[in-house]
Design a protein around this motif. Sequence first.
Motif, PDB file in Angstrom:
ATOM      1  N   GLN A  95       0.890  -1.112   0.071  1.00  0.00           N
ATOM      2  CA  GLN A  95      -0.025   0.040  -0.180  1.00  0.00           C
ATOM      3  C   GLN A  95       0.903   1.412   0.072  1.00  0.00           C
ATOM      4  N   HIS A  96       2.049   1.387   0.743  1.00  0.00           N
ATOM      5  CA  HIS A  96       2.837   2.486   0.861  1.00  0.00           C
ATOM      6  C   HIS A  96       3.520   2.583  -0.454  1.00  0.00           C
ATOM      7  N   LEU A  97       3.633   1.738  -1.374  1.00  0.00           N
ATOM      8  CA  LEU A  97       4.245   1.795  -2.646  1.00  0.00           C
ATOM      9  C   LEU A  97       3.495   2.368  -3.668  1.00  0.00           C
ATOM     10  N   PHE A  98       2.426   2.399  -3.628  1.00  0.00           N
ATOM     11  CA  PHE A  98       1.496   2.726  -4.887  1.00  0.00           C
ATOM     12  C   PHE A  98       1.514   4.373  -4.842  1.00  0.00           C
ATOM     13  N   PRO A  99       1.379   5.178  -3.686  1.00  0.00           N
ATOM     14  CA  PRO A  99       1.478   6.330  -4.150  1.00  0.00           C
ATOM     15  C   PRO A  99       2.754   7.010  -4.773  1.00  0.00           C
ATOM     16  N   ARG A 100       3.953   6.088  -4.505  1.00  0.00           N
ATOM     17  CA  ARG A 100       5.197   6.614  -4.819  1.00  0.00           C
ATOM     18  C   ARG A 100       5.299   6.148  -6.070  1.00  0.00           C
ATOM     19  N   LEU A 101       4.622   5.332  -6.613  1.00  0.00           N
ATOM     20  CA  LEU A 101       4.932   4.926  -8.102  1.00  0.00           C
ATOM     21  C   LEU A 101       3.844   5.723  -8.704  1.00  0.00           C
ATOM     22  N   ASP A 102       2.726   6.197  -8.066  1.00  0.00           N
ATOM     23  CA  ASP A 102       1.739   7.286  -8.991  1.00  0.00           C
ATOM     24  C   ASP A 102       2.648   8.373  -9.078  1.00  0.00           C
ATOM     25  N   ASP A 103       3.249   9.014  -8.228  1.00  0.00           N
ATOM     26  CA  ASP A 103       4.240  10.229  -8.085  1.00  0.00           C
ATOM     27  C   ASP A 103       5.045  10.124  -9.186  1.00  0.00           C
ATOM     28  N   ARG A 104       5.777   9.005  -9.566  1.00  0.00           N
ATOM     29  CA  ARG A 104       6.722   8.912 -10.310  1.00  0.00           C
ATOM     30  C   ARG A 104       6.576   8.429 -11.895  1.00  0.00           C
ATOM     31  N   GLY A 105       5.073   8.133 -12.127  1.00  0.00           N
ATOM     32  CA  GLY A 105       4.508   7.969 -13.202  1.00  0.00           C
ATOM     33  C   GLY A 105       4.539   6.716 -13.761  1.00  0.00           C
ATOM     34  N   PHE A 106       4.926   5.693 -12.806  1.00  0.00           N
ATOM     35  CA  PHE A 106       5.054   4.073 -13.059  1.00  0.00           C
ATOM     36  C   PHE A 106       3.442   3.627 -13.171  1.00  0.00           C
ATOM     37  N   ALA A 107       3.362   2.511 -14.141  1.00  0.00           N
ATOM     38  CA  ALA A 107       2.170   1.714 -14.086  1.00  0.00           C
ATOM     39  C   ALA A 107       2.240   0.636 -13.278  1.00  0.00           C
ATOM     40  N   TYR A 108       1.370  -0.061 -12.822  1.00  0.00           N
ATOM     41  CA  TYR A 108       1.549  -1.089 -11.942  1.00  0.00           C
ATOM     42  C   TYR A 108       0.048  -1.973 -11.585  1.00  0.00           C
ATOM     43  N   ASP A 109       0.144  -3.275 -11.610  1.00  0.00           N
ATOM     44  CA  ASP A 109      -1.029  -3.926 -11.373  1.00  0.00           C
ATOM     45  C   ASP A 109      -0.433  -5.239 -10.452  1.00  0.00           C
ATOM     46  N   THR A 110      -1.459  -5.618  -9.486  1.00  0.00           N
ATOM     47  CA  THR A 110      -1.252  -6.407  -8.458  1.00  0.00           C
ATOM     48  C   THR A 110      -2.255  -7.773  -8.522  1.00  0.00           C
ATOM     49  N   VAL A 111      -1.520  -8.964  -8.359  1.00  0.00           N
ATOM     50  CA  VAL A 111      -2.232 -10.076  -8.316  1.00  0.00           C
ATOM     51  C   VAL A 111      -2.128 -10.828  -6.893  1.00  0.00           C
ATOM     52  N   GLU A 112      -3.255 -11.104  -6.179  1.00  0.00           N
ATOM     53  CA  GLU A 112      -3.141 -11.427  -4.776  1.00  0.00           C
ATOM     54  C   GLU A 112      -3.388 -13.001  -4.830  1.00  0.00           C
ATOM     55  N   ARG A 113      -2.528 -13.988  -4.106  1.00  0.00           N
ATOM     56  CA  ARG A 113      -2.933 -15.177  -3.838  1.00  0.00           C
ATOM     57  C   ARG A 113      -2.693 -15.648  -2.500  1.00  0.00           C
ATOM     58  N   ASP A 114      -2.957 -16.893  -2.049  1.00  0.00           N
ATOM     59  CA  ASP A 114      -2.850 -17.157  -0.634  1.00  0.00           C
ATOM     60  C   ASP A 114      -1.494 -16.859   0.160  1.00  0.00           C
ATOM     61  N   ASP A 115      -0.429 -17.214  -0.855  1.00  0.00           N
ATOM     62  CA  ASP A 115       0.810 -17.323  -0.234  1.00  0.00           C
ATOM     63  C   ASP A 115       1.644 -16.114  -0.828  1.00  0.00           C
ATOM     64  N   ARG A 116       1.239 -15.297  -1.521  1.00  0.00           N
ATOM     65  CA  ARG A 116       2.131 -14.214  -1.995  1.00  0.00           C
ATOM     66  C   ARG A 116       1.198 -12.818  -2.649  1.00  0.00           C
ATOM     67  N   VAL A 117       1.979 -11.924  -2.858  1.00  0.00           N
ATOM     68  CA  VAL A 117       1.395 -10.745  -3.549  1.00  0.00           C
ATOM     69  C   VAL A 117       2.242 -10.365  -4.454  1.00  0.00           C
ATOM     70  N   VAL A 118       1.758 -10.241  -5.939  1.00  0.00           N
ATOM     71  CA  VAL A 118       2.744 -10.156  -6.979  1.00  0.00           C
ATOM     72  C   VAL A 118       2.241  -8.843  -7.634  1.00  0.00           C
ATOM     73  N   THR A 119       3.369  -7.878  -7.711  1.00  0.00           N
ATOM     74  CA  THR A 119       2.852  -6.500  -8.088  1.00  0.00           C
ATOM     75  C   THR A 119       4.009  -6.142  -9.268  1.00  0.00           C
ATOM     76  N   ALA A 120       3.435  -6.081 -10.489  1.00  0.00           N
ATOM     77  CA  ALA A 120       4.207  -5.629 -11.766  1.00  0.00           C
ATOM     78  C   ALA A 120       4.281  -4.171 -11.803  1.00  0.00           C
ATOM     79  N   ILE A 121       5.469  -3.673 -12.122  1.00  0.00           N
ATOM     80  CA  ILE A 121       5.798  -2.343 -12.154  1.00  0.00           C
ATOM     81  C   ILE A 121       6.400  -2.002 -13.571  1.00  0.00           C
ATOM     82  N   TRP A 122       5.891  -1.059 -14.271  1.00  0.00           N
ATOM     83  CA  TRP A 122       6.619  -0.769 -15.714  1.00  0.00           C
ATOM     84  C   TRP A 122       6.407   0.522 -15.899  1.00  0.00           C
ATOM     85  N   THR A 123       7.164   1.203 -17.075  1.00  0.00           N
ATOM     86  CA  THR A 123       7.036   2.560 -17.383  1.00  0.00           C
ATOM     87  C   THR A 123       5.849   2.618 -18.593  1.00  0.00           C
ATOM     88  N   GLU A 124       5.085   3.534 -18.550  1.00  0.00           N
ATOM     89  CA  GLU A 124       3.972   3.517 -19.491  1.00  0.00           C
ATOM     90  C   GLU A 124       4.412   4.487 -20.711  1.00  0.00           C
TER      91      GLU A 124
END
Length: 87
Positions: A58-87
């Motif tokens: 959660q604390h990463l998302f505002p910083r990504l928004d401020d820096r202009g990155f796109a991201y998407d998150t997938v949640e599973r029982d044992d992990r959370v995977v967040t992909a981050i890229w330049t638009e």
Amino acid sequence: MSGVESLLTETDAPPTGSPEVLDVRDLPPPEPLKLTLETLAEADDDTVVVQVSDRVPQHLFPRLDDRGFAYDTVERDDRVVTAIWTE
């Protein structure tokens, strides 16, 4: 990390030959945030950085928004995977 790669296909991240995978599940706060932002600062524009965590960054998302990155998150029982890229 084939499980991460399969979860990556469930995100809106652009296709990439080899994503930069950061497994931060064992790091204490704020190390996951710092490591991810440092990796993004050094990455090429066509690199997809993938953070594997045990919770939604959660604390990463505002910083990504401020820096202009796109991201998407997938949640599973044992992990959370967040992909981050330049638009």
